[in-house]
Design an enzyme around this catalytic site. Structure first.
Site, short mmCIF file in Angstrom:
data_model
loop_
_atom_site.label_atom_id
_atom_site.label_comp_id
_atom_site.label_asym_id
_atom_site.label_seq_id
_atom_site.Cartn_x
_atom_site.Cartn_y
_atom_site.Cartn_z
NE ARG A 112 -70.05 -1.05 -14.61
CZ ARG A 112 -70.25 -1.12 -15.92
NH1 ARG A 112 -70.09 -0.04 -16.68
NH2 ARG A 112 -70.63 -2.26 -16.49
CG MET A 113 -61.87 -0.37 -11.18
SD MET A 113 -62.11 -1.95 -11.98
CE MET A 113 -61.23 -3.04 -10.88
CB SER A 175 -63.75 7.86 -7.26
OG SER A 175 -64.37 6.76 -7.89
CB THR A 247 -61.89 8.83 -14.59
OG1 THR A 247 -62.76 8.63 -13.46
CG2 THR A 247 -60.68 7.92 -14.46
#
Length: 336
Positions: A112-113, A175, A247
């Site tokens: 979870r950058m 994202s 993802t």
């Protein structure tokens, strides 16, 4: 063998520290005599996609070299293309740590950058300094502080900046770690974004006398109806490529495993079948008119071949590379 030893050290560190350490070492050694540690010869297997000639069909997915610091190092490993970013108009720190986790039981990673990066100007400087002879893709996103409704402006700003230096531009609207971002994948929001990108692309083509293809990066968490709708928009606006997939938020494939409950996007082997299924569905809709770059869970030659058989023209790796190292690049390039 060397990477197996290196990996045992890296996996003693938390994932983000291991990542930062690796980037630092690659940056120090690229272009020097020390790059023999990871430099390897791969077969030349050129492929034409999006009007570009790729030296081979294996690329580095976005997210590993966010700021384009190690392009030459990854090039030395045999990647045919390197996708840097995701980069945003201005630098941002991303989400709070810890924000990256290994799902060791299944060779998976949860992150979870949140688009942590040094900003588009810094990335351009690094791309300009690179000597890589393959294809460089620049993956662009929106800043966390920019409302989703105004997100289009961030993409256009990044596009203006990177256009002269990119071989292709990847537009990341998938994202799961930037609130509301995935809403840009649907309906009017998607159509407005694609229309604006194509208009700007045409203007920049005239300005720089070169055509830089645009590829849209989408999520794996889509219904069949959403896939049909997105494919229709891609065809209508003549987008040059599709990157499938980012993802997943799905945790069914890692239930009961370490860190499975962490928020964020899951990548690595658990994503392989899901992303391949999405590629096949898009391929059925796009009918060869728009090429697909397949990414998600590729950690061996068979997985890469499955992506190609599903309809991908190129493949990208990231998590598989973390678990298996540069040898994975060579194995896939030489045997796909």
């Amino acid at each position: 063998m060397f990477y197996q030893i290196m990996r045992s050290f890296l996996f003693m560190l938390n994932p983000e520290k291991a990542h930062d350490f690796s980037i630092k070492q690659l940056k120090l050694t690229q272009g020097t005599a020390l790059d023999f540690i990871y430099r390897q010869r791969v077969q030349q297997r050129p492929v034409q996609v999006m009007g570009l000639t790729f030296p081979n069909s294996v690329g580095l997915a976005a997210g590993l070299d966010k700021n384009g610091e190690c392009i030459d190092a990854f090039g030395a490993m045999g990647f045919g293309h390197i996708e840097v970013g995701t980069v945003t108009p201005v630098a941002q720190p991303g989400n709070e740590s810890p924000r990256m986790f290994r799902v060791l039981e299944s060779d998976g990673i949860i992150n979870r950058m949140g688009f942590n990066n040094e900003g588009v100007e810094n990335l351009i400087k690094n791309v300009k300094e690179s000597n890589f002879k393959g294809v460089i893709g620049i993956n662009i996103g929106k800043n966390f502080s920019t409302p989703v409704e105004q997100g289009k402006e961030d993409y256009l700003l990044c596009m203006d900046k990177v256009y002269p230096y990119a071989d292709y531009i990847a537009v990341n609207i998938s994202s799961p770690n930037t609130p509301g971002l995935r809403s840009l994948q649907y309906g009017d929001a998607l159509n407005e974004l694609l229309a604006a990108l194509k208009i700007r692309q045409a203007e920049l083509q005239v300005k720089y006398n070169k055509y830089v293809p645009i590829a849209l990066k989408i999520a794996p968490d889509l219904s069949d109806q959403e896939i049909v709708s997105i494919a229709k928009s891609l065809l209508e606006y003549k987008i040059d490529g599709l990157i499938a997939t980012n993802t997943t938020l799905d945790r069914d494939m890692v239930k009961g495993m370490s860190h499975a409950g962490e928020a964020g996007g899951l990548s690595g082997r658990p994503l392989q079948n899901k992303s391949t299924a999405v590629i096949a569905k898009f391929a059925a809709q796009l009918k060869g008119e728009i090429p697909i770059i397949g990414v998600g869970g590729i950690d061996n030659v068979i997985a890469a071949k499955e992506k190609i058989q599903a309809g991908a023209s190129l493949v990208q790796i990231y998590s598989g590379f973390i678990y298996h190292g540069p040898q994975l690049v060579k194995n896939i390039v030489n045997n796909i």
